[in-house]
Design a protein around this motif. Structure first.
Motif, PDB file in Angstrom:
ATOM      1  N   ARG A 244      36.326  42.825  44.842  1.00 20.84           N
ATOM      2  CA  ARG A 244      35.882  42.699  43.456  1.00 20.84           C
ATOM      3  C   ARG A 244      36.889  41.916  42.602  1.00 20.84           C
ATOM      4  O   ARG A 244      36.604  41.618  41.443  1.00 20.84           O
ATOM      5  CB  ARG A 244      35.658  44.080  42.828  1.00 20.84           C
ATOM      6  N   LEU A 245      38.023  41.596  43.156  1.00 24.22           N
ATOM      7  CA  LEU A 245      39.054  40.883  42.407  1.00 24.22           C
ATOM      8  C   LEU A 245      39.475  39.628  43.160  1.00 24.22           C
ATOM      9  O   LEU A 245      39.920  39.687  44.312  1.00 24.22           O
ATOM     10  CB  LEU A 245      40.285  41.780  42.192  1.00 24.22           C
ATOM     11  N   ILE A 273      43.085  42.959  33.672  1.00 26.57           N
ATOM     12  CA  ILE A 273      42.532  43.963  34.597  1.00 26.57           C
ATOM     13  C   ILE A 273      41.855  45.086  33.815  1.00 26.57           C
ATOM     14  O   ILE A 273      40.698  45.461  34.086  1.00 26.57           O
ATOM     15  CB  ILE A 273      43.648  44.541  35.483  1.00 26.57           C
ATOM     16  N   ILE A 277      38.293  42.998  34.334  1.00 26.07           N
ATOM     17  CA  ILE A 277      37.837  43.308  35.694  1.00 26.07           C
ATOM     18  C   ILE A 277      37.365  44.753  35.820  1.00 26.07           C
ATOM     19  O   ILE A 277      36.312  45.040  36.406  1.00 26.07           O
ATOM     20  CB  ILE A 277      38.968  43.025  36.709  1.00 26.07           C
ATOM     21  N   GLY A 283      33.256  43.156  39.298  1.00 25.37           N
ATOM     22  CA  GLY A 283      34.631  42.681  39.253  1.00 25.37           C
ATOM     23  C   GLY A 283      34.732  41.323  38.597  1.00 25.37           C
ATOM     24  O   GLY A 283      34.018  41.024  37.639  1.00 25.37           O
ATOM     25  N   GLY A 284      35.581  40.469  39.126  1.00 24.90           N
ATOM     26  CA  GLY A 284      35.742  39.139  38.548  1.00 24.90           C
ATOM     27  C   GLY A 284      36.987  38.458  39.070  1.00 24.90           C
ATOM     28  O   GLY A 284      37.547  38.830  40.102  1.00 24.90           O
ATOM     29  N   ASN A 303      40.417  35.236  32.666  1.00 17.77           N
ATOM     30  CA  ASN A 303      39.798  36.303  33.454  1.00 17.77           C
ATOM     31  C   ASN A 303      38.352  36.520  33.055  1.00 17.77           C
ATOM     32  O   ASN A 303      37.922  36.150  31.956  1.00 17.77           O
ATOM     33  CB  ASN A 303      40.571  37.608  33.268  1.00 17.77           C
ATOM     34  N   SER A 304      37.619  37.129  33.943  1.00 13.85           N
ATOM     35  CA  SER A 304      36.240  37.511  33.659  1.00 13.85           C
ATOM     36  C   SER A 304      36.237  38.636  32.639  1.00 13.85           C
ATOM     37  O   SER A 304      37.039  39.569  32.729  1.00 13.85           O
ATOM     38  CB  SER A 304      35.540  37.972  34.936  1.00 13.85           C
TER      39      SER A 304
END
Length: 354
Positions: A244-245, A273, A277, A283-284, A303-304
């Motif tokens: 997921r990361l 995080i 995430i 996740g991302g 980041n996502s």
């Protein structure tokens, strides 16, 4: 045999130069305006210098003893005015007496009585005394007042540095427990879900603890040390999130020896995080990019996730970072977070390259 120093202090050099110059001026005036007797002129010069230096030196010792050099202007001005008046009166009596005695013994004539001589010369000598004593006393106190101002500025600057050091130390002490508790929470999940991964996570946390504690030794640390800390942290998170990361790190080798605040990049990654995430079921990704831009170090963490009010007021992590950047770089560093397209957040730090 031991040699003793006979150097004249700056104070006495200034005294001698000042009073000799003044006496020479009077001597030259007498030389060009009237019949001049060299013997009388030399004696006048010596006695004028001695009288001037004696009166002003006595005043200096009195002012130091009374602590006048530490008074503010409101309290000092009346004391200066009264002192100049007293010094001028003393100067008048001593100079008139000197003039009378020198002419009595050098010219060997029968001058008028001292009282008559005093009445004729007192006003001119008193005015001269007012002028000379005013110049000397004002110059003396102006010098000490400027020295006091300089010392005050230096002391204020020193206190500012001490306060800034204390603030930075306090912020660092505040940040480390916050970081450690988050890492321990990550390991808590792994102990229940994957004991084998938990053992690796404990090893990583031990390394994180060691590196983070060492970073408190100095206010700034090499970028390479911070990156090692971030890699360990991301590996710890990778164990928890698994697929997921996704992680990507891009660093310009030319800036690897630059200096940065400890735990600055780690704070951005940790925030990505926690607020990105962790809140997404799928996740991302996290992309860390470090490069040089116009003699500044540009650190970007993408980041996502979505930028929300919660992220902008995220408590210890980012608020701590903002304060440390302000204290360390005196407003020459910048930090901002922006929402990009496709549910992506970009956090950027720009600091002077050191």
């Amino acid at each position: 045999m031991l040699k003793t120093s006979t150097r004249i202090s700056t104070y006495w050099k200034i005294q001698l130069i000042g009073w000799i110059t003044t006496s020479l001026y009077w001597g030259l005036s007498a030389f060009f305006t009237s019949s001049f007797i060299w013997k009388m002129g030399i004696i006048d010069l010596i006695l004028d210098v001695l009288i001037g230096m004696t009166l002003t030196h006595l005043y200096r010792n009195f002012a130091i003893k009374k602590g006048w050099n530490k008074l503010n202007l409101k309290k000092l001005v009346p004391k200066i005015a009264f002192s100049i008046l007293i010094l001028s009166v003393l100067y008048m009596f001593l100079i008139v007496g000197k003039l009378y005695l020198v002419r009595l013994f050098i010219l060997n004539d029968s001058p008028v009585s001292f009282v008559s001589f005093f009445k004729d010369a007192q006003l001119q000598v008193f005015i001269t005394g007012i002028r000379l004593m005013s110049i000397w006393v004002l110059a003396y106190h102006l010098y000490h007042y400027s020295r006091l101002e300089i010392e005050t500025v230096k002391e204020n600057a020193r206190l500012t540095v001490i306060i800034k050091e204390a603030q930075l130390n306090n912020l660092s002490a505040q940040l480390n427990p916050h970081f450690f508790f988050n890492s321990l929470n990550n390991i808590k999940f792994l102990v229940l879900e994957n004991p084998d991964s938990a053992r690796r996570a404990i090893d990583l946390l031990s390394e994180l603890l060691r590196n983070s504690l060492n970073s408190n030794i100095s206010r700034l640390i090499p970028l390479s040390d911070e990156i090692n800390l971030v890699r360990d942290y991301l590996e710890l998170e990778k164990i928890r999130f698994e697929e997921r990361l996704q992680i990507k790190i891009e660093i310009n080798p030319k800036v690897s020896k630059g200096l940065i605040l400890p735990l600055s990049i780690q704070s951005l990654v940790e925030n990505a995080i926690k607020h990105g995430i962790e809140k997404r079921k799928s996740g991302g990704f996290i992309t860390l990019k470090i490069e040089e831009e116009n003699n500044f170090l540009k650190i970007s963490v993408q980041n996502s996730g979505k930028l929300s009010q919660e992220i902008n007021h995220s408590g210890i992590g980012l608020n701590n970072l903002k304060e440390r950047l302000l204290l360390q770089y005196n407003g020459n560093a910048s930090f901002e977070m922006n929402q990009l397209e496709d549910d992506t957040v970009l956090a950027t730090i720009i600091i002077p390259l050191q």
